[in-house]
Design a protein around this motif. Structure first.
Motif, short mmCIF file in Angstrom:
data_model
loop_
_atom_site.label_atom_id
_atom_site.label_comp_id
_atom_site.label_asym_id
_atom_site.label_seq_id
_atom_site.Cartn_x
_atom_site.Cartn_y
_atom_site.Cartn_z
N LYS A 72 0.82 -1.22 0.00
CA LYS A 72 0.00 0.00 0.00
C LYS A 72 0.86 1.28 0.00
O LYS A 72 0.45 2.31 -0.53
N ASN A 73 2.03 1.18 0.60
CA ASN A 73 2.88 2.37 0.73
C ASN A 73 4.08 2.32 -0.23
O ASN A 73 5.06 3.04 -0.02
N HIS A 74 3.97 1.50 -1.25
CA HIS A 74 5.14 1.28 -2.10
C HIS A 74 5.64 2.54 -2.79
O HIS A 74 6.85 2.74 -2.94
N GLU A 75 4.73 3.41 -3.22
CA GLU A 75 5.16 4.61 -3.94
C GLU A 75 6.02 5.52 -3.05
O GLU A 75 7.09 5.99 -3.45
N LYS A 76 5.53 5.76 -1.83
CA LYS A 76 6.28 6.62 -0.90
C LYS A 76 7.59 5.96 -0.50
O LYS A 76 8.63 6.62 -0.40
N LEU A 77 7.53 4.66 -0.26
CA LEU A 77 8.74 3.95 0.15
C LEU A 77 9.80 3.96 -0.95
O LEU A 77 10.99 4.19 -0.69
N LEU A 78 9.36 3.71 -2.17
CA LEU A 78 10.31 3.69 -3.28
C LEU A 78 10.94 5.06 -3.50
O LEU A 78 12.14 5.18 -3.79
N ALA A 79 10.14 6.10 -3.32
CA ALA A 79 10.67 7.45 -3.47
C ALA A 79 11.73 7.74 -2.40
O ALA A 79 12.80 8.31 -2.69
N LEU A 80 11.43 7.32 -1.17
CA LEU A 80 12.39 7.52 -0.08
C LEU A 80 13.68 6.75 -0.33
O LEU A 80 14.78 7.26 -0.14
N LEU A 81 13.53 5.51 -0.77
CA LEU A 81 14.71 4.67 -0.98
C LEU A 81 15.57 5.16 -2.15
O LEU A 81 16.80 5.11 -2.08
N HIS A 82 14.94 5.63 -3.21
CA HIS A 82 15.70 6.13 -4.35
C HIS A 82 16.54 7.36 -3.95
O HIS A 82 17.63 7.56 -4.48
N GLU B 80 18.98 -1.82 -3.63
CA GLU B 80 18.40 -2.28 -4.90
C GLU B 80 17.57 -3.54 -4.67
O GLU B 80 16.48 -3.71 -5.25
N MET B 81 18.07 -4.41 -3.83
CA MET B 81 17.35 -5.65 -3.53
C MET B 81 16.02 -5.35 -2.83
O MET B 81 14.97 -5.93 -3.16
N ILE B 82 16.04 -4.40 -1.92
CA ILE B 82 14.83 -4.02 -1.18
C ILE B 82 13.83 -3.35 -2.10
O ILE B 82 12.61 -3.60 -2.03
N ILE B 83 14.32 -2.50 -2.99
CA ILE B 83 13.45 -1.82 -3.95
C ILE B 83 12.74 -2.85 -4.84
O ILE B 83 11.52 -2.77 -5.08
N LYS B 84 13.49 -3.82 -5.31
CA LYS B 84 12.90 -4.85 -6.18
C LYS B 84 11.84 -5.66 -5.45
O LYS B 84 10.80 -6.02 -6.03
N GLU B 85 12.08 -5.95 -4.19
CA GLU B 85 11.11 -6.73 -3.42
C GLU B 85 9.83 -5.93 -3.19
O GLU B 85 8.72 -6.47 -3.30
N ILE B 86 9.96 -4.64 -2.90
CA ILE B 86 8.77 -3.80 -2.70
C ILE B 86 8.00 -3.67 -4.01
O ILE B 86 6.76 -3.72 -4.03
N GLU B 87 8.71 -3.52 -5.12
CA GLU B 87 8.05 -3.46 -6.43
C GLU B 87 7.31 -4.75 -6.71
O GLU B 87 6.20 -4.74 -7.26
N ARG B 88 7.93 -5.88 -6.37
CA ARG B 88 7.28 -7.18 -6.59
C ARG B 88 5.99 -7.30 -5.78
O ARG B 88 4.95 -7.72 -6.30
N LEU B 89 6.05 -6.87 -4.54
CA LEU B 89 4.87 -6.93 -3.67
C LEU B 89 3.75 -6.03 -4.20
O LEU B 89 2.57 -6.37 -4.12
N SER B 90 4.14 -4.88 -4.73
CA SER B 90 3.13 -3.94 -5.22
C SER B 90 2.36 -4.48 -6.43
O SER B 90 1.28 -3.98 -6.75
N ARG B 91 2.92 -5.49 -7.10
CA ARG B 91 2.28 -6.05 -8.29
C ARG B 91 1.42 -7.28 -7.98
O ARG B 91 0.75 -7.80 -8.86
N LEU B 92 1.47 -7.73 -6.73
CA LEU B 92 0.69 -8.92 -6.37
C LEU B 92 -0.78 -8.55 -6.23
O LEU B 92 -1.14 -7.71 -5.37
N PRO B 93 -1.67 -9.13 -7.02
CA PRO B 93 -3.08 -8.74 -7.01
C PRO B 93 -3.78 -9.02 -5.68
O PRO B 93 -4.67 -8.27 -5.29
#
Length: 345
Positions: free
Chosen positions: A300-310, A328-341
């Motif tokens: 749910k918070n992936h957008e804010k988290l990814l922005a912070l991490l970048h 990079e590993m953490i970013i990829k995992e959050i992106e993966r979770l954000s795509r799970l329906p």
């Protein structure tokens, strides 16, 4: 004609010195101290005796200390109950006397007689003295000296274990935030030693008091005081991520409330705190057995988290490459979770 009065007086034996210290400390309680001069005289006697003890246990610059005498001194201060007097009289002793007492304690506490540290054994039989020393952080006049005495005691597993399990341990959550910076810093040093010096005792304590400990610890992580937030975050990494506490860490990273605190600290105005928070936050994300609640929060918070991490960088130092790989590993995992329906509400 006799000139015997020019001869130096015979040095006191450890037994004589221990009795002299005991008598001079007890004299501070007599009714005669109501008179200023009598009190001054009694205090001078105490300071002279403690200085003599310091010379006995560490030498005087000309004569080296005698190991047998030091051991005997340790025995005698136990036999005469001088240790209890030392601690209870701290509030009325002068600064020099307290300083010399701390110096002597660091030497006497580790003295072994027949493979037994008699001063440690004395403290084990008078554990209330440890509670007294903890409470003394509330007295800024003696707080630093008491802190030094406590940290010497904490080097011994049995004494550290007692403090961890004592109700007085909770007072550290108050003392580390006292307005006096020197006192609060000293209290945090003692608090840190309690949580890092003896891994097995700490693991046992955290297992038995998990909920109440982390409820208190949360107040430090969310403190308005920058130093408190930074120190408590760094300390959390030190004891939570150690192998003996693996089972505690596994429990900690399954709870949403702890994740939310780390996410908040990732937004802290301090870069140092952001980096410290990241090193704990990454464990939540990298956990292969994340509970659904944790996955949902991250998704749910992936957008804010990814922005912070970048925007997060380790800054100068040799750990940049490793930090970037982990990020990079953490970013990829959050992106993966954000795509799970099934995580999208």
């Amino acid at each position: 004609m006799s000139f015997s009065f020019f001869k130096p007086s015979r040095p006191k034996t450890p037994q004589e010195l221990a009795k002299a210290i005991r008598d001079s400390l007890m004299a501070l309680d007599t009714k005669t101290v109501a008179e200023v001069k009598a009190l001054e005289k009694a205090m001078e006697e105490v300071e002279k005796n403690i200085m003599t003890m310091r010379a006995l246990v560490s030498g005087d610059g000309e004569v080296e200390p005698n190991a047998d005498q030091i051991s005997q001194m340790a025995i005698e201060i136990c036999n005469e109950d001088v240790i209890s007097l030392f601690i209870h009289k701290l509030p009325i002793l002068g600064w020099d006397a307290r300083k010399n007492l701390v110096h002597c304690w660091s030497i006497l506490l580790k003295q072994k007689v027949d493979d037994i540290c008699c001063c440690v054994q004395y403290m084990e039989n008078h554990l209330e003295l440890l509670d007294f020393l903890v409470v003394c952080y509330d007295n800024k006049e003696i707080a630093l000296h008491c802190g030094s005495l406590l940290r010497e005691c904490i080097k011994r597993p049995s004494l550290a274990k007692y403090i961890l399990g004592s109700p007085s341990f909770e007072l550290f959550f108050k003392f580390v935030e006292l307005p006096n910076f020197d006192v609060s810093s000293d209290a945090f040093s003692t608090f840190k030693d309690l949580l890092t010096k003896h891994e097995s005792s700490v693991a046992e304590f955290l297992s038995a008091h998990y909920n109440e400990f982390f409820e208190h610890y949360e107040t430090l992580l969310t403190s308005k005081n920058y130093v408190t937030r930074r120190q408590s975050l760094k300390l959390l990494s030190e004891f939570l991520l150690e192998p003996p506490n693996t089972h505690i860490m596994k429990h900690y990273i399954t709870e949403v409330r702890h994740l939310k605190i780390m996410m908040t600290l990732l937004k802290d105005s301090s870069k140092n705190i952001q980096i410290l928070a990241f090193h704990i936050f990454k464990v939540f994300v990298a956990n292969p057995n994340k509970p659904r609640e944790i996955k949902v929060i991250l998704s749910k918070n992936h957008e804010k988290l990814l922005a912070l991490l970048h925007d997060l960088s380790a800054g100068k130092g040799g750990e940049d490459e490793q930090f970037e790989e982990e990020k990079e590993m953490i970013i990829k995992e959050i992106e993966r979770l954000s795509r799970l329906p099934d995580l999208v509400s």
